[in-house]
Write an enzyme that holds these catalytic residues in place. Structure first.
Site, mmCIF file in Angstrom:
data_model
loop_
_atom_site.group_PDB
_atom_site.id
_atom_site.type_symbol
_atom_site.label_atom_id
_atom_site.label_comp_id
_atom_site.label_asym_id
_atom_site.label_seq_id
_atom_site.Cartn_x
_atom_site.Cartn_y
_atom_site.Cartn_z
ATOM 1 N N GLY A 112 0.847 -1.182 0.000
ATOM 2 C CA GLY A 112 0.000 0.000 0.000
ATOM 3 C C GLY A 112 0.879 1.226 0.000
ATOM 4 O O GLY A 112 2.016 1.172 -0.413
ATOM 5 N N SER A 113 0.362 2.369 0.462
ATOM 6 C CA SER A 113 1.177 3.581 0.546
ATOM 7 C C SER A 113 0.327 4.757 1.000
ATOM 8 O O SER A 113 -0.892 4.746 0.870
ATOM 9 C CB SER A 113 1.825 3.940 -0.800
ATOM 10 O OG SER A 113 2.716 2.946 -1.223
ATOM 11 N N ASN A 114 1.005 5.783 1.518
ATOM 12 C CA ASN A 114 0.412 7.096 1.758
ATOM 13 C C ASN A 114 1.205 8.130 0.975
ATOM 14 O O ASN A 114 2.405 7.958 0.761
ATOM 15 C CB ASN A 114 0.491 7.493 3.238
ATOM 16 C CG ASN A 114 -0.230 6.531 4.148
ATOM 17 O OD1 ASN A 114 -1.328 6.089 3.862
ATOM 18 N ND2 ASN A 114 0.400 6.205 5.270
#
Length: 674
Positions: A112-114
Site C-alpha cells: 500500500g502507501s500514503n
C-alpha cells in the site's frame, strides 16, 4: 516475450539511455562480486553459496518485467504454470467434466502507501512539499534501497529504488519531487473461452475455432532431498493471453489478459521523471511513455503546484462494455466473454498502444493546496474537487473510505486549520514530519467515547461463549490510554485486540460461521464521506463480547492490560511503534500473525518503508528520509538496523543533496572505479 519488447524502438521498447544504465548496473554488480569473491561476501546468507554468480542484462530486464506485472500476471504464476498439468489430468480422467470449476478473483497487490503533495497555498513559505510513505515489504526482493544518481548535466536524482532496478522509483531532483501509491484500477481482465466441443485446447471466437498456443518450458529445480532435476511443463495460451489451470472445464476455460504483459515503458518513464524540471515536464514524461504499471503518481514542484494522476496502464474497458460483455455477475472480478471479438479491449487515439486508455481518460487533478492518496480510488484526492468522471475500471466513487484514507485527510485538514497542536496553520518541513509520524488511531477516536459509556453502564460484560467477565480494569486502561500507537502507549494493544474481535466472524452454537454485523452507530453517507460511518453501536452484542473476549485472553495469558506497542511488536531486537491499517493508522505496520501468549506479535513484515519528506525551495531541496528496515538485509552488517532504531524513536536522516552539502559531510569517502 522479452526479446520482442527489447527489439522495439523507444518509447515502445527501452531507450538507448536506459539500456546503457542497465548495462552499467550489471557491470557494477559483477565488478563488486569479482573483486570481493563469493567466499568473502559480507552477508552470511550469500557467502560461499553455489547459487551466487554474475548477473546479465536479461536478469535485470526480467526483474523489471515481473515488477510491472505485480498487479496482474505475477499474481497468477502458479495458475499459468499449472495449465499443462490441468490439461494432462483432464485427459487421464475417466469421468469427463470434473475439473476445478473455481474462477480466480480479482487480486490487489499487497503493498500500500500514503502520499501528500502539498501546494504553495498549504505551506507556510509557499513552497511545494511532498510526503512519500510507501508501504512495501520489509523482507524479500521488493525492499527499497536508497540511492543518489548523478550524471553531470544529465541526471541528478535522489530517492528509493527497489532491489534489482537501476532507476529511482520514488524521489526528487532539485525542483521536482514525486511518489506513488498503489492504484485501485484493474490491470487485467479475465476472458471466459468457449471451447470447441470435444476439443479442450481449441476455443471459439465469433463462431470460428482457434487453437490454443502450446509451449514446452523446462526449469531446473532442487527437490526436498537436495537433488537437482529438470522439470518440463506445458503452457497454453490464447489470443487474450495465458490460459489458467483454474476454472478449466470441458466447455470453458479462463484466459488472462494482462495490460502490463509486455510493458517496460515505466523504466524510461521513471528516468524521464527524474530529469524533469517542473510538473509540466513530468506530465510530458508520463504522456510520452504511458507506462506506470500499477501506481498513482503524486508530485509537486518548486513553483508550488500539486499533482495527482492515475497515469497507469489500464485495460480499455468502458462501463458499457463491461456490462455488455460480463460473463459472470461478480463485482470483485471482471470476467469477460471471450467468444466474441466485440469484447476485445478498445482503442484511444491518444494511447501509445491499442487496448489501454489514453491520457485524456485518466483521472488527473492539479491544485495549489494539496492532493493526497492512501490507496483509495481517485474520488477524494482532494475533497474540494472530487474526481468522478472516469471509467469504473479505475475505481469507485461515492463509496465508504477506509479509516487510513480518512485519517490522512483529517491530518491535512487539522494542519491547515492549526487544530493539531503543531502551531500556526500550514505545513513546514518539520510539521510535515511530525504529522506523518503522529501515530493517530482513528478507530479509537471514533469509537472510544461510546465504549466508555458502555463501560460505565456495564462493568461486567458477556463473552462470546456466554462467560461473564469483569472489564472495569480494562475500561480504566482504555480511558487513560493516549489514543496513539507510540512505543509507550499503554492500552494500544488491548484496543487492537478488541477492535480485531469486533471484525471477527462469529461462530453460532450450531457451528456455522457468520460475518460480523455492522457495529457502526451512524452508517456511511456518501454526502458526508469524511465523517461517516462513526460511533459505536453498543446495543450490538458483538461489542461487549469483543471487549470481554480480549480481556479474558489477556488475563489467561498473564499479560498486562497496559501492554504497549514497544513491548508487543519488533523488527529483530528493535521495538516498532505503529498500529494496523484496519484500526485507522496512517503510517501503519503489519505483523505476520496473532499476539502470542508471551505478549509478542511476529516480527513486523510490512508497513512504512522508505519515508521521505521534501521541501522544494529556490535554494534547493530540503529533505528528510528514513528507511524503516535499514539499508542492509544482512544481520551481520552495522547498517542492518541503524535506521530502524531511528524510526523506532521517530527520528529522520537529513539528506545531503547538493555537491556542497555532500562535500561538507565530515565522514565522506570517495571510491573511484576505472
Amino acid at each position: 516475450m522479452l526479446r520482442r519488447v527489447l527489439a522495439r524502438p523507444a518509447p515502445y521498447g527501452p531507450s538507448a539511455e536506459l539500456r546503457a544504465l542497465v548495462d552499467g548496473y550489471v557491470a557494477g554488480f559483477n565488478r563488486y562480486l569479482s573483486d570481493t569473491g563469493v567466499a568473502r561476501l559480507p552477508d552470511p546468507a550469500c557467502r560461499g553459496k553455489e547459487w551466487v554468480g554474475p548477473i546479465t542484462a536479461t536478469d535485470v530486464w526480467m526483474n523489471l518485467l515481473d515488477l510491472g506485472r505485480l498487479g496482474g500476471s505475477s499474481s497468477f504464476k502458479e495458475a499459468i504454470a499449472a495449465s499443462g498439468q490441468a490439461e494432462e489430468q483432464a485427459e487421464n480422467r475417466k469421468e469427463p467434466n470434473q475439473p476445478d470449476r473455481t474462477v480466480p478473483s480479482k487480486t490487489v497487490p499487497a503493498p500500500g502507501s500514503n502520499a501528500f503533495a502539498i501546494g504553495r497555498e498549504a505551506t507556510r513559505d509557499g513552497h511545494g512539499m511532498l510526503l512519500a510513505d510507501p508501504h512495501f515489504p520489509w523482507n524479500g526482493s521488493r525492499r527499497f534501497y536508497q540511492v543518489h544518481l548523478t550524471i553531470p548535466g544529465v541526471l541528478d536524482v535522489s530517492g528509493g529504488s527497489l532491489y534489482g532496478t537501476p532507476v529511482v522509483q520514488i524521489g526528487h531532483n532539485a525542483s521536482v519531487a514525486w511518489t506513488h501509491t498503489v492504484s485501485h484500477a484493474q490491470r487485467f481482465t479475465l476472458y471466459q473461452l468457449k471451447l470447441v466441443p470435444g476439443q479442450r485446447t481449441a476455443y471459439l471466437v465469433d463462431g470460428r475455432p482457434e487453437p490454443m498456443g502450446r509451449q514446452e518450458v523446462s526449469v531446473t529445480v532442487r527437490n526436498a532431498q537436495g537433488q537437482i532435476n529438470v522439470v518440463t511443463t506445458t503452457l497454453y495460451t490464447s489470443r487474450y493471453g495465458p490460459v489458467l489451470a483454474t476454472g478449466w472445464t470441458e466447455e470453458t476455460a479462463i484466459a488472462l489478459a494482462d495490460a502490463n504483459a509486455a510493458n517496460l515503458r515505466f523504466a524510461d518513464e521513471w528516468l524521464a521523471m527524474g530529469a524533469a524540471r517542473d510538473l509540466a515536464a513530468l506530465r510530458r514524461a508520463q504522456d510520452t511513455h504511458q507506462g506506470m504499471p500499477f501506481v498513482y503518481t503524486l508530485a509537486t514542484d518548486v513553483g508550488g503546484e500539486a499533482y495527482f494522476a492515475d497515469a497507469s496502464v489500464v485495460p480499455h474497458v468502458t462501463d458499457e462494455q463491461a456490462e455488455r460483455c460480463r460473463a459472470k455477475d461478480d463485482p470483485e472480478m471482471l470476467l469477460l466473454d471471450g467468444s466474441t471479438s466485440d469484447c476485445l479491449w478498445g482503442k484511444d487515439a491518444d494511447a501509445i498502444e491499442p487496448g489501454i486508455f489514453g491520457p485524456a481518460a485518466q483521472p488527473r487533478l492539479t491544485r495549489v493546496d494539496y492532493v493526497t492518496n492512501a490507496n483509495a480510488s481517485p474520488w477524494l484526492a482532494n475533497p474540494k474537487a472530487p474526481l468522478t468522471d472516469y471509467p469504473r475500471i479505475y475505481g469507485d466513487t461515492r463509496t465508504e473510505r477506509d479509516l487510513r484514507t480518512r485519517v490522512g485527510l483529517d491530518m491535512i485538514a487539522q494542519r491547515l486549520s492549526g487544530d493539531d497542536g503543531l502551531g500556526a496553520p500550514g505545513f513546514t518541513l518539520e510539521t510535515l514530519q511530525r504529522t506523518a509520524t503522529g501515530k493517530r488511531n482513528l478507530s479509537a477516536e471514533l469509537l472510544r467515547p461510546d465504549l466508555r459509556a458502555l463501560c460505565r453502564a456495564t462493568p461486567v460484560m458477556t463473552a462470546t461463549d456466554g462467560e461473564k467477565v469483569d472489564v472495569r480494569r480494562a475500561c480504566a486502561t482504555l480511558t487513560a490510554w493516549d489514543g496513539r500507537a507510540r512505543l509507550d502507549s499503554r492500552g494500544a494493544i488491548l484496543w487492537r485486540e478488541f477492535f480485531l474481535g469486533l471484525n471477527r466472524p462469529q461462530r453460532r452454537p450450531d457451528g456455522t460461521v457468520v460475518p460480523p454485523k455492522s457495529w457502526w452507530k451512524v452508517p456511511f453517507d456518501p454526502e458526508h464521506p469524511l465523517t461517516t460511518p462513526r460511533g459505536l453501536d453498543t446495543a450490538n452484542p458483538a461489542v461487549p463480547a469483543a471487549l470481554a473476549d480480549a480481556v479474558r485472553a489477556f488475563t489467561a495469558d498473564g499479560l498486562p492490560l497496559t501492554l504497549t506497542p514497544g513491548k508487543a511488536q519488533r523488527y529483530g531486537s528493535v521495538p516498532v511503534p505503529g498500529c494496523t491499517e484496519g484500526e485507522g493508522c496512517f503510517d501503519r505496520i503489519r505483523t505476520g500473525g496473532a499476539l502470542s501468549k508471551e505478549g509478542r506479535y511476529p516480527d513486523v513484515n510490512t508497513g512504512s518503508s522508505f519515508m521521505m519528506a521534501v521541501e522544494l525551495t529556490p535554494a534547493g531541496p530540503r529533505t528528510r528520509t528514513v528507511l524503516t528496515y535499514s539499508l542492509s538485509a544482512s544481520s551481520a552488517s552495522p547498517h542492518h538496523a541503524d535506521q530502524t532504531e531511528l524510526f523506532s524513536r521517530g527520528q529522520w536522516v537529513t539528506e545531503r543533496f547538493t555537491e556542497a552539502e555532500i562535500r561538507a559531510y565530515p565522514r565522506l569517502t570517495t571510491t573511484s572505479l576505472r
